[in-house]
Design a protein around this motif. Sequence first.
Motif, mmCIF file in Angstrom:
data_model
loop_
_atom_site.group_PDB
_atom_site.id
_atom_site.type_symbol
_atom_site.label_atom_id
_atom_site.label_comp_id
_atom_site.label_asym_id
_atom_site.label_seq_id
_atom_site.Cartn_x
_atom_site.Cartn_y
_atom_site.Cartn_z
ATOM 1 N N LEU A 1 7.259 43.557 -54.072
ATOM 2 C CA LEU A 1 7.537 43.038 -52.726
ATOM 3 C C LEU A 1 6.238 42.700 -51.995
ATOM 4 N N ASN A 2 5.252 43.571 -52.103
ATOM 5 C CA ASN A 2 3.957 43.287 -51.473
ATOM 6 C C ASN A 2 3.243 42.142 -52.177
ATOM 7 N N LEU A 3 3.456 42.030 -53.471
ATOM 8 C CA LEU A 3 2.867 40.918 -54.211
ATOM 9 C C LEU A 3 3.486 39.590 -53.773
ATOM 10 N N LEU A 4 4.786 39.601 -53.511
ATOM 11 C CA LEU A 4 5.450 38.391 -53.011
ATOM 12 C C LEU A 4 4.961 38.035 -51.606
ATOM 13 N N ALA A 5 4.726 39.072 -50.788
ATOM 14 C CA ALA A 5 4.198 38.822 -49.449
ATOM 15 C C ALA A 5 2.799 38.210 -49.522
ATOM 16 N N LEU A 6 1.991 38.727 -50.431
ATOM 17 C CA LEU A 6 0.649 38.176 -50.626
ATOM 18 C C LEU A 6 0.726 36.744 -51.159
ATOM 19 N N ARG A 7 1.711 36.482 -51.966
ATOM 20 C CA ARG A 7 1.897 35.134 -52.509
ATOM 21 C C ARG A 7 2.342 34.148 -51.417
ATOM 22 N N GLN A 8 3.170 34.632 -50.512
ATOM 23 C CA GLN A 8 3.583 33.769 -49.399
ATOM 24 C C GLN A 8 2.400 33.407 -48.506
ATOM 25 N N GLU A 9 1.539 34.370 -48.262
ATOM 26 C CA GLU A 9 0.332 34.087 -47.475
ATOM 27 C C GLU A 9 -0.536 33.044 -48.166
ATOM 28 N N PHE A 10 -0.626 33.151 -49.479
ATOM 29 C CA PHE A 10 -1.410 32.172 -50.234
ATOM 30 C C PHE A 10 -0.799 30.777 -50.109
ATOM 31 N N GLN A 11 0.535 30.702 -50.176
ATOM 32 C CA GLN A 11 1.209 29.406 -50.079
ATOM 33 C C GLN A 11 1.080 28.788 -48.688
ATOM 34 N N GLN A 12 0.994 29.626 -47.648
ATOM 35 C CA GLN A 12 0.904 29.127 -46.281
ATOM 36 C C GLN A 12 -0.532 28.887 -45.828
ATOM 37 N N GLN A 13 -1.488 29.419 -46.565
ATOM 38 C CA GLN A 13 -2.880 29.351 -46.125
ATOM 39 C C GLN A 13 -3.418 27.926 -45.992
ATOM 40 N N PRO A 14 -3.163 27.013 -46.905
ATOM 41 C CA PRO A 14 -3.710 25.651 -46.728
ATOM 42 C C PRO A 14 -3.232 24.979 -45.449
ATOM 43 N N GLU B 1 -12.075 30.844 -49.692
ATOM 44 C CA GLU B 1 -11.079 31.870 -49.383
ATOM 45 C C GLU B 1 -9.800 31.651 -50.187
ATOM 46 N N LEU B 2 -9.426 30.389 -50.343
ATOM 47 C CA LEU B 2 -8.233 30.076 -51.114
ATOM 48 C C LEU B 2 -8.417 30.475 -52.587
ATOM 49 N N ALA B 3 -9.613 30.241 -53.126
ATOM 50 C CA ALA B 3 -9.888 30.614 -54.512
ATOM 51 C C ALA B 3 -9.872 32.130 -54.696
ATOM 52 N N THR B 4 -10.367 32.856 -53.670
ATOM 53 C CA THR B 4 -10.359 34.319 -53.734
ATOM 54 C C THR B 4 -8.938 34.857 -53.753
ATOM 55 N N ARG B 5 -8.089 34.286 -52.886
ATOM 56 C CA ARG B 5 -6.680 34.700 -52.851
ATOM 57 C C ARG B 5 -5.989 34.435 -54.197
ATOM 58 N N GLU B 6 -6.265 33.295 -54.754
ATOM 59 C CA GLU B 6 -5.649 32.949 -56.029
ATOM 60 C C GLU B 6 -6.124 33.869 -57.146
ATOM 61 N N LYS B 7 -7.392 34.235 -57.095
ATOM 62 C CA LYS B 7 -7.923 35.153 -58.094
ATOM 63 C C LYS B 7 -7.273 36.524 -57.978
ATOM 64 N N LYS C 1 12.951 32.938 -60.934
ATOM 65 C CA LYS C 1 13.449 32.069 -59.866
ATOM 66 C C LYS C 1 12.309 31.325 -59.170
ATOM 67 N N ARG C 2 11.157 31.979 -59.065
ATOM 68 C CA ARG C 2 10.019 31.416 -58.333
ATOM 69 C C ARG C 2 8.986 30.815 -59.286
ATOM 70 N N ALA C 3 9.397 30.449 -60.494
ATOM 71 C CA ALA C 3 8.446 29.985 -61.510
ATOM 72 C C ALA C 3 7.701 28.730 -61.071
ATOM 73 N N ARG C 4 8.357 27.860 -60.317
ATOM 74 C CA ARG C 4 7.725 26.602 -59.915
ATOM 75 C C ARG C 4 6.894 26.723 -58.648
ATOM 76 N N GLU C 5 6.963 27.848 -57.993
ATOM 77 C CA GLU C 5 6.188 28.034 -56.773
ATOM 78 C C GLU C 5 4.745 28.379 -57.113
ATOM 79 N N PRO C 6 3.805 27.945 -56.328
ATOM 80 C CA PRO C 6 2.387 28.249 -56.608
ATOM 81 C C PRO C 6 2.067 29.721 -56.386
ATOM 82 N N GLY C 7 1.034 30.169 -57.066
ATOM 83 C CA GLY C 7 0.558 31.544 -56.885
ATOM 84 C C GLY C 7 0.963 32.494 -57.984
ATOM 85 N N GLY C 8 1.916 32.123 -58.824
ATOM 86 C CA GLY C 8 2.354 32.997 -59.904
ATOM 87 C C GLY C 8 1.747 32.616 -61.239
ATOM 88 N N LEU C 9 2.180 33.309 -62.292
ATOM 89 C CA LEU C 9 1.706 32.996 -63.633
ATOM 90 C C LEU C 9 2.408 31.751 -64.153
#
Length: 616
Positions: free
Chosen positions: A218-231, A241-247, A290-298
Amino acid sequence: MSQMMEKSTENPSEDRASFKSNGSIKSDEKLSTDGGTKLGRLRSFRKSIQHATQKSPLSSVKGSKVTSKSDTPTNESDSAASPPPPSPSLSAGSPATPLKNNQKKEDDEADASFRISKPLTRSKTDPGISKFSNSFMKRGASIRRSLKMVTKKDTDKVSTKVISEASVEEDMEKKEEEEVLREEIEDCYVLPSIPLTPLSVMEINKLIETGELEEAHLNLLALRQEFQQQPQSCSDGSAMELATREKDLNLLYGTMREKVSNIVCDSNPLSDKNKKLLLQMARVIQEEEKRAREPGGLKDSWMDAWRESVSVGVQVKVQSVHLDRVEQNSAWLAVHLGLLGKVIVEDLENVKQELRWSYPPSFKVFSTYVRGYNRVVAQHLKKLEQQVTELKDFYGLLDWIINKYKSERIMGSLSLQPDIQDESTDLQLEENFLKQVKEKYCRRMQEELRMIQGRVIELENEEVWKDGKAPKKEDNFPISSFPIDILTSVKSFVLNSIKLDAQLEKKVVSSCLEELKQFPNGFEKAFSQHCTSHQPLWTEYRITYINSFASLKKHMEEYKETCEDGVNGFQKAVDSLIDKLMRDLEDQFKEDVEVRQSSESYVVQDIKLRKGNLPI
């Protein structure tokens, strides 16, 4: 007496008081011959027994306490003074369902009481009940001695029967409840709310390592949402900063993937700890799919990674099967394959009965494990084949692949039915692997037949040629026993090949006949080397081998339908040897005739000379 017993059955406290005041029953009352008095005693005794049985621990499998009427509330005020126990549910709004721990405890008590051979007794920690029980048992024993009606053995039988029936009924109810819960695994899942502010990367990593997969995800998904909204929120579009979040996301997802793989590999046999982790892990996989096409995941599929983890766990299991070295045990392969089949069945039984119920049905766990074994075992057999050198081991390997793997011993086991019926049990062998093993089997069989031919020639030399023994005769015809040895060997090779594969029969017959083509010529060379025409049995030996090879040729005709070209080639080789032996006999006869003629001519001349020198 009867009034006193009836009174005691109604009020145990008064019964105890009457026993204290009156003492023991007098002997003249026990020995009374009055029929009415005995009948009254019997009825009151039966009532007291029934009352005690209803209040006895034996009347309830779950071990409820025995209480007297004085301890039981008789009106509403008493009931209010002792309110019922609170509901064991997790929340006030949830239905009052019994806790699994309590139920398990009750079941254990029922099972324990079933195993007890002695009658159940009350603990001495309750002095009131103990005192009443002692007095009641003494009184009951006295009455039993006088009436000889009820025995301790009868009480044990009744109590054991009641407990056993109740235990079986509770076990069936427990199984039904577990089946209902298993079916509801997928339907009960709702993704909890994703936190607005995720934990730090270190905290999320710690949750993953400790097995708190749901909270970590759940926290990983929250972190992923922040990454998706950051740009969109960053006006300067900070690429650093975006590269750090992705890493960070990649590292956390990599740790999560590794944790999932470890859980899957260690999940069979299933433990209580892994049972909880597996469901959390399955929910993570479902949500990530379900979220395979969303950015931030494997980028690769979580479901594919899970299947690969299953194969890794299967591979570890297969590699753990004991394997002797070839030089240690001549039956190394047969022993190993037997143990391997046993491990496969036991593992799939655990998957069918336990493991698959820890996953949502959409994972198709049993099918995944069956396919995993089909693939992993095929790879394992390829490694084993490289160590095989003996003909029996080639045969054992082919038999296990073609026949035993699908038989009732392994994949067709009754314990895996009916689930295994819908699955493919074909080993995922490489395209030419089985063909190569069959070719090696045939080549090794030819080598074995070549050695048999060599032993036949050596045996003929030791038993016949070396000592100049006369050959054996059959129906007054001299003949050797080596055709039987050759025919028996070929017959066994052909029959074994039919057990493996009907298509393999033709190849085996062809290989045998190809090897036998060399036998007549090799036999004739050895015979010529050890036997000369000057030996007295030389002629008889040749007649023997003409008969023997003619018999071998005739018996090999039964394989003409299977391999006509091979039979014709062998027959030509035999005919060539027989012709040579016949020519040798003719030459020998000619020599004998010439010698005889020359000797006869010498005798005639000698006679003539003698006659010419005789006096007239």
